[in-house]
Design an enzyme around this catalytic site. Structure first.
Site, PDB file in Angstrom:
ATOM      1  N   LYS A  52       0.837  -1.204   0.000  1.00  0.00           N
ATOM      2  CA  LYS A  52       0.000   0.000   0.000  1.00  0.00           C
ATOM      3  C   LYS A  52       0.872   1.254   0.000  1.00  0.00           C
ATOM      4  CE  LYS A  52      -4.000  -1.984   2.321  1.00  0.00           C
ATOM      5  NZ  LYS A  52      -4.842  -1.859   3.494  1.00  0.00           N
ATOM      6  N   HIS A  55       2.231   6.991   2.987  1.00  0.00           N
ATOM      7  CA  HIS A  55       1.739   8.369   2.855  1.00  0.00           C
ATOM      8  C   HIS A  55       2.385   9.300   3.878  1.00  0.00           C
ATOM      9  CE1 HIS A  55      -0.773   7.349   6.225  1.00  0.00           C
ATOM     10  NE2 HIS A  55      -1.287   6.341   5.538  1.00  0.00           N
ATOM     11  N   HIS A  58       2.733   8.285   7.457  1.00  0.00           N
ATOM     12  CA  HIS A  58       3.816   7.354   7.778  1.00  0.00           C
ATOM     13  C   HIS A  58       5.142   8.094   7.909  1.00  0.00           C
ATOM     14  CE1 HIS A  58       1.044   4.244   5.838  1.00  0.00           C
ATOM     15  NE2 HIS A  58       1.148   3.890   7.094  1.00  0.00           N
TER      16      HIS A  58
HETATM   17  N1  ARG Z   1      -0.055   0.095   9.854  1.00  0.00           N
HETATM   18  C1  ARG Z   1      -0.882   1.126  10.414  1.00  0.00           C
HETATM   19  C2  ARG Z   1      -1.185   2.172   9.342  1.00  0.00           C
HETATM   20  O1  ARG Z   1      -0.530   2.254   8.373  1.00  0.00           O
HETATM   21  C3  ARG Z   1      -0.265   1.784  11.616  1.00  0.00           C
HETATM   22  C4  ARG Z   1       0.054   0.865  12.759  1.00  0.00           C
HETATM   23  C5  ARG Z   1      -0.178   1.495  14.096  1.00  0.00           C
HETATM   24  N2  ARG Z   1       0.319   0.740  15.192  1.00  0.00           N
HETATM   25  C6  ARG Z   1      -0.400  -0.149  15.895  1.00  0.00           C
HETATM   26  N3  ARG Z   1       0.184  -0.757  16.887  1.00  0.00           N
HETATM   27  N4  ARG Z   1      -1.637  -0.391  15.607  1.00  0.00           N
HETATM   28  O2  ARG Z   1      -2.072   2.991   9.414  1.00  0.00           O
END
Ligand code: ARG
Length: 471
Positions: A52, A55, A58
């Site tokens: 994915k 963005h 991130h």
């Molecule tokens: N992978 C998620 C995203 O891109 C963020 C992860 C956040 N951390 C967690 N422990 N849930 O939006």
């Protein structure tokens, strides 16, 4: 008056000798930190999703998490940097099917992130009107969950190749991780979570047959979180809880920091801990969520941001173009390197100037301005000072230096400002906010110039020279 002078001299002497002998310890070994526990801190940040977009959110998580890790490390903590990848879920059913249909090993080797992204976009399109594709994806994901060799091998390849690419790009940003963890690691531990919840009498079964945790302070189910679907499968948040427990068990941290955007919908910390109900086994008191706001309008020449590398390339190329107008650029050994480092610092300062919980609108022109409160100007200040040191460094030895010469108020201001460095770091650690350090450095920069400028002007005047303010 006399007394005051002497104090200033003692101050200057002490400070300058400290800075000379152990510059890296300056500020961070202050008494201010003597009561702070130096334990193990686990920082989870960046956490993109395989196939994915990477963005702006991130990127924001990445630089904030890196800042917090660096700060904690400088203060003597044992820091573990964790990237929690989105590497499990139905989307891998789709990706697997997509790759079987129109994936190419060659393209994967050439440009892994782009290819996986393309395959994922295409298979999503096809799945929209095609039940067959959706069913195939479900079958593929079930195979993954059941540990089918073939499916797992492909998934593993996607993951490994993505992590390798990320490592390379994070390096350009000056960021590294100790652990590339992810949702997949905790899939098998969800039973363990449910078991623990049952033991503590926290798991309730609804009429619909789903398993939920009551989050309401009154215990009336006015807010709850679903951790088990009626078909017995677990959810994102169940894995998140499993991850928290696993981290505690494996790394025995004293404190865990989640750098995750404001209102992230499926987030263990927001729902379980802040929701009013603390599940005792996660040691909530040692967890902290550092939320950050939205960045709007970050785009590159390709349009909306898709990959981290695009942001870095854009920053570097724009910076190179700006630098080509400057006279000093021709003396640089590696202008690309300089442009990249300055470009990145511009991104960071722009982001860290205000409270990180605020949203802001991204604008390349403003970010890369050479004047004002920008990363470019901060770098410029540092490079100028370095150049002065290169030219005159040898003659600036401590023995020859007489602090009694520092009578000018503006020079004393610099020293007083430098002395506040530890307080500023302290404030940053308490609030986990970088803006105090940014302000401090911006002001230091101005003070340095003001101090140097007035001493210069005074000396020139004594020589009989009239200092010009513009030329
Ligand atoms: N992978 C998620 C995203 O891109 C963020 C992860 C956040 N951390 C967690 N422990 N849930 O939006």
């Amino acid at each position: 008056m006399l007394n005051f002078r002497i104090n200033k001299i003692i101050l200057a002497k002490k400070l300058l000798s400290q800075l000379n002998k152990k510059p890296h310890e300056f500020g961070v070994r202050s008494e201010l930190f003597s009561n702070i526990r130096r334990g193990r801190t686990l920082v989870e940040f960046s956490s993109p999703n395989i196939a994915k977009k990477f963005h702006a959110g991130h990127l924001r998580s990445t630089i904030i998490g890196n800042f917090i890790s660096n700060l904690k490390e400088a203060l003597g903590n044992d820091v573990i940097r964790v990237n929690y990848l989105g590497d499990w879920g139905m989307q891998f059913g789709l990706l697997g099917v997509g790759f079987q249909r129109f994936g190419s090993q060659e393209k994967l080797k050439e440009n892994a992130l782009q290819h996986l992204f393309d395959v994922y976009v295409q298979v999503n399109k096809e799945a929209e009107g095609d039940e067959g594709v959706q069913e195939a994806a479900r079958v593929f994901f079930r195979k993954l969950e059941e540990g089918d060799d073939h499916a797992l091998l492909l998934w593993k390849q996607f993951r490994e190749i993505t992590v390798e690419e990320y490592k390379r790009v994070y390096k350009r940003l000056g960021v590294h991780f100790d652990l590339y963890s992810g949702e997949s690691f905790h899939q098998r531990q969800t039973q363990h979570v449910l078991q623990k919840l049952r033991e503590q009498d926290l798991l309730k079964t609804t009429e619909k047959g789903t398993g939920v945790v009551d989050l309401s302070p009154a215990g009336d189910m006015s807010s709850y979180s679903t951790v088990l679907r009626s078909d017995g499968t677990s959810l994102y948040i169940t894995r998140d809880i499993a991850a928290a427990i696993d981290r505690k068990e494996k790394n025995n941290f004293d404190e865990m920091i989640y750098v995750v955007r404001v209102n992230f919908p499926y987030f263990v910390y927001g729902q379980i801990v802040e929701g009013g109900h603390c599940m005792s086994f996660i040691v909530c008191s040692s967890c902290r969520h550092v939320p950050f706001g939205l960045v709007q309008g970050m785009s590159t020449r390709h349009g909306e941001v898709v990959f981290l590398e695009d942001i870095l390339d854009e920053a570097r190329n724009r910076m190179l173009r700006n630098m080509s107008h400057s006279r000093t650029t021709k003396d640089l050994e590696n202008p690309e390197y300089t442009a990249e480092k300055v470009g990145v610092s511009a991104l960071i300062i722009q982001d860290f100037k205000g409270p990180i919980t605020s949203d802001y609108k991204f604008d390349w022109k403003r970010v890369l301005q050479a004047q004002g409160d920008t990363g470019v100007f901060l770098q410029y200040t540092h490079a100028r000072l370095c150049s002065l040191l290169r030219m005159h460094g040898d003659s600036a030895s401590e023995a020859e230096f007489d602090p009694a010469l520092l009578q000018e108020d503006r020079s004393i201001f610099i020293l007083q400002h430098l002395l506040r460095y530890d307080e500023v770091l302290y404030r940053c650690t308490q609030e986990l906010q970088p803006r105090h350090l940014v302000n401090f450095l911006m002001t230091l920069r101005l003070r340095l110039f003001a101090g140097a400028c007035s001493v210069l002007a005074n000396g020139m005047t004594i020589l009989g020279i009239t200092p010009t303010e513009k030329m």
